[in-house]
Design a protein around this motif. Sequence first.
Motif, PDB file in Angstrom:
ATOM      1  N   ASP A  88       0.828  -1.203   0.000  1.00 23.83           N
ATOM      2  CA  ASP A  88       0.000   0.000   0.000  1.00 23.83           C
ATOM      3  C   ASP A  88       0.866   1.257   0.000  1.00 23.83           C
ATOM      4  O   ASP A  88       2.038   1.223   0.373  1.00 23.83           O
ATOM      5  CB  ASP A  88      -0.918   0.022   1.234  1.00 23.83           C
ATOM      6  CG  ASP A  88      -1.994  -1.049   1.161  1.00 23.83           C
ATOM      7  OD1 ASP A  88      -2.114  -1.708   0.109  1.00 23.83           O
ATOM      8  OD2 ASP A  88      -2.711  -1.224   2.175  1.00 23.83           O
ATOM      9  N   ASP A  90       0.216   3.906   1.881  1.00 23.82           N
ATOM     10  CA  ASP A  90      -0.031   4.723   3.082  1.00 23.82           C
ATOM     11  C   ASP A  90       0.832   4.330   4.286  1.00 23.82           C
ATOM     12  O   ASP A  90       0.505   4.686   5.419  1.00 23.82           O
ATOM     13  CB  ASP A  90      -1.514   4.641   3.465  1.00 23.82           C
ATOM     14  CG  ASP A  90      -1.962   3.214   3.714  1.00 23.82           C
ATOM     15  OD1 ASP A  90      -1.110   2.297   3.617  1.00 23.82           O
ATOM     16  OD2 ASP A  90      -3.150   3.005   3.997  1.00 23.82           O
ATOM     17  N   SER A  92       1.107   1.593   5.744  1.00 23.53           N
ATOM     18  CA  SER A  92       0.576   0.534   6.611  1.00 23.53           C
ATOM     19  C   SER A  92       1.468  -0.703   6.546  1.00 23.53           C
ATOM     20  O   SER A  92       1.519  -1.491   7.489  1.00 23.53           O
ATOM     21  CB  SER A  92      -0.843   0.159   6.179  1.00 23.53           C
ATOM     22  OG  SER A  92      -1.737   1.159   6.579  1.00 23.53           O
ATOM     23  N   ARG A 198      -2.990   4.084   8.713  1.00 23.71           N
ATOM     24  CA  ARG A 198      -2.418   5.284   8.096  1.00 23.71           C
ATOM     25  C   ARG A 198      -2.479   6.512   9.016  1.00 23.71           C
ATOM     26  O   ARG A 198      -3.423   6.671   9.791  1.00 23.71           O
ATOM     27  CB  ARG A 198      -3.121   5.582   6.783  1.00 23.71           C
ATOM     28  CG  ARG A 198      -4.609   5.826   6.928  1.00 23.71           C
ATOM     29  CD  ARG A 198      -5.235   6.435   5.683  1.00 23.71           C
ATOM     30  NE  ARG A 198      -5.369   5.569   4.528  1.00 23.71           N
ATOM     31  CZ  ARG A 198      -4.852   5.842   3.333  1.00 23.71           C
ATOM     32  NH1 ARG A 198      -4.150   6.939   3.144  1.00 23.71           N
ATOM     33  NH2 ARG A 198      -5.043   5.020   2.315  1.00 23.71           N
TER      34      ARG A 198
END
Length: 230
Positions: A88, A90, A92, A198
Amino acid sequence: MTKISIVVPTYNEADNIEALVCGVFGLGLDLELIIVDDASPDGTGKIADRLCGKYPNLRVIHRSERGLASAVVEGFKAAEGRILGVMDADFSHPLDAVPRVIAPIAEGSADVAIGSRYIPGGEIQGWNMLRKITSRGAVLLARPLTPVKDPVSGFIFLNRAVLDGTSLSPAGYKIGLEILVKGRYRRAVEIPYTFKNRDTGKSKLNIREYWNYIIHLTRLYRYRLTRLFR
Ligand SMILES: Nc1nc2c(ncn2[C@@H]2O[C@H](COP(=O)(O)OP(=O)(O)O)[C@@H](O)[C@H]2O)c(=O)[nH]1
Ligand SMILES: [Mg+2]
């Protein structure tokens, strides 16, 4: 070194994308990074295009439709690496966990490596109770399809050969589950990591994605059953 292609699907990640790209290339691995952006209204795609001037191994694919997992499939089609992966935008999936998840594939001890939150050593930070429960529910629904403990992980690396002869058509979010059900592999391993919710931007997971998951599961069960009785 084995070339690695990391695919990052993005939708409205303007606050994260530059730091993510910088962080991924900062890992010092032999890799290309493929961002697949679905016409983010916040300009993520434009920022990514601009970053290509600074990072020669960065590519950006622009799509006009939406869909996390289908964006990843699109990225895999364009990928040149012997090892494919997805993470991802973000943060994470922590950058320092990336080499650990790639290691079993690079060493040849597995064909698929899943960053896992649901084995000892794995953890989730920052989710509310509802999100935790729905994730566990999603895992339970996939239980008959795979023994993997975190089949809904979006942090996964594989030998590109795993996808040879497969036709991926995931609905919604769960690219990992699609690969685990349709891929050709002998050994899948789970590597524990801490998923961090996030800090910036918003999750795109909504009720529609829950429905997409049910549709996706229905397709995968049908796929599995037709092969069982052939
Ligand atoms: N290309 C593309 N990426 C998406 C889409 N939806 C989510 N993403 C990306 O997929 C990753 C995970 O999405 P996120 O909203 O953080 O979901 P969550 O972590 O499950 O809450 C992020 O990098 C998002 O930008 C989409 O429709 N298209
Ligand atoms: Mg997220």
